[in-house]
Design a protein around this motif. Structure first.
Motif, PDB file in Angstrom:
ATOM      1  N   ALA A 169       3.968   5.866  -5.430  1.00 36.44           N
ATOM      2  CA  ALA A 169       3.979   5.982  -6.896  1.00 36.44           C
ATOM      3  C   ALA A 169       2.922   6.975  -7.361  1.00 36.44           C
ATOM      4  N   LYS A 170       1.774   6.932  -6.710  1.00 34.71           N
ATOM      5  CA  LYS A 170       0.674   7.848  -7.049  1.00 34.71           C
ATOM      6  C   LYS A 170       1.056   9.282  -6.695  1.00 34.71           C
ATOM      7  N   ALA A 171       1.697   9.469  -5.535  1.00 36.21           N
ATOM      8  CA  ALA A 171       2.076  10.812  -5.084  1.00 36.21           C
ATOM      9  C   ALA A 171       3.141  11.428  -5.982  1.00 36.21           C
ATOM     10  N   ARG A 172       4.066  10.587  -6.476  1.00 33.71           N
ATOM     11  CA  ARG A 172       5.155  11.107  -7.316  1.00 33.71           C
ATOM     12  C   ARG A 172       4.647  11.676  -8.638  1.00 33.71           C
ATOM     13  N   HIS A 209       0.839  -1.198   0.000  1.00 24.96           N
ATOM     14  CA  HIS A 209       0.000   0.000   0.000  1.00 24.96           C
ATOM     15  C   HIS A 209       0.876   1.251   0.000  1.00 24.96           C
ATOM     16  N   TYR A 210       1.982   1.206   0.746  1.00 26.61           N
ATOM     17  CA  TYR A 210       2.893   2.343   0.806  1.00 26.61           C
ATOM     18  C   TYR A 210       3.524   2.608  -0.564  1.00 26.61           C
ATOM     19  N   HIS A 249      -1.267   8.848   2.048  1.00 23.94           N
ATOM     20  CA  HIS A 249      -2.641   8.629   1.576  1.00 23.94           C
ATOM     21  C   HIS A 249      -3.429   9.932   1.632  1.00 23.94           C
ATOM     22  N   GLN A 250      -3.259  10.672   2.726  1.00 24.09           N
ATOM     23  CA  GLN A 250      -3.974  11.940   2.875  1.00 24.09           C
ATOM     24  C   GLN A 250      -3.519  12.953   1.821  1.00 24.09           C
ATOM     25  N   PHE A 251      -2.221  12.953   1.542  1.00 21.63           N
ATOM     26  CA  PHE A 251      -1.688  13.858   0.508  1.00 21.63           C
ATOM     27  C   PHE A 251      -2.346  13.549  -0.846  1.00 21.63           C
ATOM     28  N   ASN A 252      -2.473  12.278  -1.169  1.00 25.74           N
ATOM     29  CA  ASN A 252      -3.082  11.887  -2.440  1.00 25.74           C
ATOM     30  C   ASN A 252      -4.570  12.261  -2.489  1.00 25.74           C
ATOM     31  N   CYS A 253      -5.248  12.106  -1.351  1.00 30.01           N
ATOM     32  CA  CYS A 253      -6.671  12.462  -1.295  1.00 30.01           C
ATOM     33  C   CYS A 253      -6.856  13.964  -1.509  1.00 30.01           C
ATOM     34  N   GLU A 254      -5.976  14.752  -0.895  1.00 32.93           N
ATOM     35  CA  GLU A 254      -6.083  16.220  -0.986  1.00 32.93           C
ATOM     36  C   GLU A 254      -5.680  16.736  -2.363  1.00 32.93           C
ATOM     37  N   ASN A 255      -4.924  15.919  -3.117  1.00 31.09           N
ATOM     38  CA  ASN A 255      -4.445  16.354  -4.417  1.00 31.09           C
ATOM     39  C   ASN A 255      -4.972  15.467  -5.543  1.00 31.09           C
TER      40      ASN A 255
END
Length: 344
Positions: free
Chosen positions: A270-273, A264-265, A337-343
Motif C-alpha cells: 500500500a505504501k509503495a503504490r 507487513h507485505y 521494503h527496500q523500494f520504500n526505503c529508497e523512495n
C-alpha cells in the motif's frame, strides 16, 4: 525513565500513518521530545502516557520487556498464560479475526472466553492475577491493550504488530521448528506408516484447496482470495506436526508469524503504490500465493516420493525445499521494503 519498545512504537507509528509533526500535535508533546524517543528509546512516564493514545494503545504496551518488568508467575498464572498463547496462535483465532475486524483489532480475550472458558476458569486465578498475566503478555510483545474511545476505562487485548526485526527472528525460528517436525514425519514412514499417510492426506487436501483458488488468483488479484490461499499455506506447514501435541503447539506458535508477514507485505505494498515510480509488475499478494502453491506442490511431491527415510539422497532435497520456501517469500517482501526505503 522507562525503556520504550521501539519495534512496537514504529509499527504503530506506521500503521496509523503518523508523522512526527502529527504525533506531536495529537499528543501535545514537542517534536524534539519525539525525536529523542526515537534516538534513545526512552522517555518519562508522563510522556509515554501522552503518546500512547494517538498511537491507539496504552502506556504499558509501549514499555520494553526486560527482567525488571517481568512478573514472577506461579503455576496457575503460567497455566492461564499458556492457554491464552494457544488461543492467539490457533487457526481458529486467525480465521475469526480476519473474517471480522482484522488480525490486529480482534479481541483475543473475548475469543478465548468463547472457546476456552471452562479451561480458563479451571485455573482458579483471581481477577488481579489475570490482569497481571495480561500485562505481562503485553510486555512480552504478544498483546497490545486497545482503549475504547467511548469508554476510556474499558480495554480489549489484541494481537501485537511485529516489527521487521521480530519478523526476521521468527523466520529462522519457524524454519528450524518446521524441519524438526518434518524429520519426525519422515521417521513415521517406517515407524507408523498410517500416521505418515495421514499427514500426506492432510497436505493433499490443503493443496487441493489452494488449487481450486488458482484460477481466481490468476484472473483477479483480490487480497481476500489471496488471504484465503495463504491460510491454506499456513495449515500445510502445520500439517507436518501430525498428531504430536508438543510438535503441534511449537509449529502453531512458529507459523503464527505467517499472518504477521502477510500484514507487513500488505502494508508495504500500500505504501509503495503511493509512489510515483511504483513498478508496474510489482509482485501482488495473489502472486505471493501462487508462488507458495508451486513451492508447496514441490515439497509435497518430494515428501510422498520418499520410501527410505534413512536415504539422504531422498531426504536432503526435501529439507532444502522446506528451508528455501519461506526465504523465497521473505526475499520478495524485503524487496518491497527496500523500494520504500529508497523512495521515502
Amino acid at each position: 525513565m522507562p525503556a520504550i519498545d521501539l519495534g512496537t512504537f514504529n509499527s504503530l507509528f506506521d500503521l496509523k500513518e503518523m508523522t512526527i509533526a502529527k504525533l506531536a500535535r495529537l499528543s501535545k508533546v514537542s517534536r524534539a521530545t519525539i525525536r529523542n524517543i526515537l534516538k534513545t528509546g526512552r522517555c518519562t512516564e508522563k510522556t509515554l502516557h501522552k503518546i500512547s493514545g494517538p498511537l491507539g494503545t496504552t502506556a504499558d504496551c509501549l514499555i520494553a520487556h526486560d527482567r525488571a518488568n517481568t512478573i514472577i508467575c506461579d503455576v496457575l498464572k503460567e497455566e492461564y498464560k499458556d492457554l491464552l498463547r494457544d488461543v492467539l496462535h490457533s487457526d481458529a483465532f486467525v480465521v475469526h479475526a480476519e473474517e471480522t475486524v482484522g488480525l490486529f483489532d480482534a479481541d483475543v480475550l473475548a475469543f478465548a472466553h468463547q472457546v476456552k472458558k471452562s479451561d480458563l476458569d479451571s485455573c482458579n486465578l483471581s481477577p488481579n492475577g489475570r490482569n497481571q498475566v495480561h500485562t505481562e503478555l503485553c510486555r512480552d510483545g504478544l498483546f497490545y491493550k486497545k482503549p475504547n474511545p467511548h469508554h476510556p476505562t474499558i480495554f480489549k487485548y489484541c494481537c501485537r504488530i511485529w516489527s521487521l526485526d521480530q519478523l526476521t527472528d521468527n523466520l529462522e525460528l519457524r524454519i528450524g521448528i518446521e524441519i524438526l517436525c518434518a524429520k519426525r514425519a519422515l521417521k513415521l514412514i517406517a515407524r507408523d506408516p498410517a500416521k505418515s499417510l495421514a499427514i500426506q492426506r492432510e497436505m493433499k487436501r490443503l493443496l487441493d484447496g489452494m488449487e481450486e483458488l488458482k484460477p481466481s488468483l490468476e484472473s483477479n488479484p483480490d487480497d481476500k482470495i489471496a488471504d484465503l490461499a495463504l491460510r491454506y499455506d499456513s495449515r500445510f506447514h502445520r500439517a507436518w506436526a501430525g498428531d504430536a501435541p508438543d510438535h503441534r503447539a511449537s509449529m502453531g506458535r512458529a507459523i503464527f508469524g505467517h499472518g504477521q508477514l502477510t500484514h507487513h507485505y500488505k502494508y508495504e505494498m500500500a505504501k509503495a503504490r503511493r509512489k510515483s515510480n511504483f513498478p508496474a509488475k510489482q509482485t501482488t499478494l495473489s502472486d505471493l500465493a501462487l508462488y507458495s502453491l508451486n513451492d508447496l506442490r514441490g515439497i509435497y511431491d518430494a515428501f510422498v516420493a520418499i520410501d527410505d527415510p534413512t536415504d539422504s539422497k531422498q531426504v536432503d532435497p526435501l529439507l532444502d525445499l522446506i528451508e528455501q520456501h519461506p526465504r523465497n517469500n521473505w526475499d520478495r517482501i524485503a524487496a518491497i521494503h527496500q523500494f520504500n526505503c529508497e523512495n521515502a
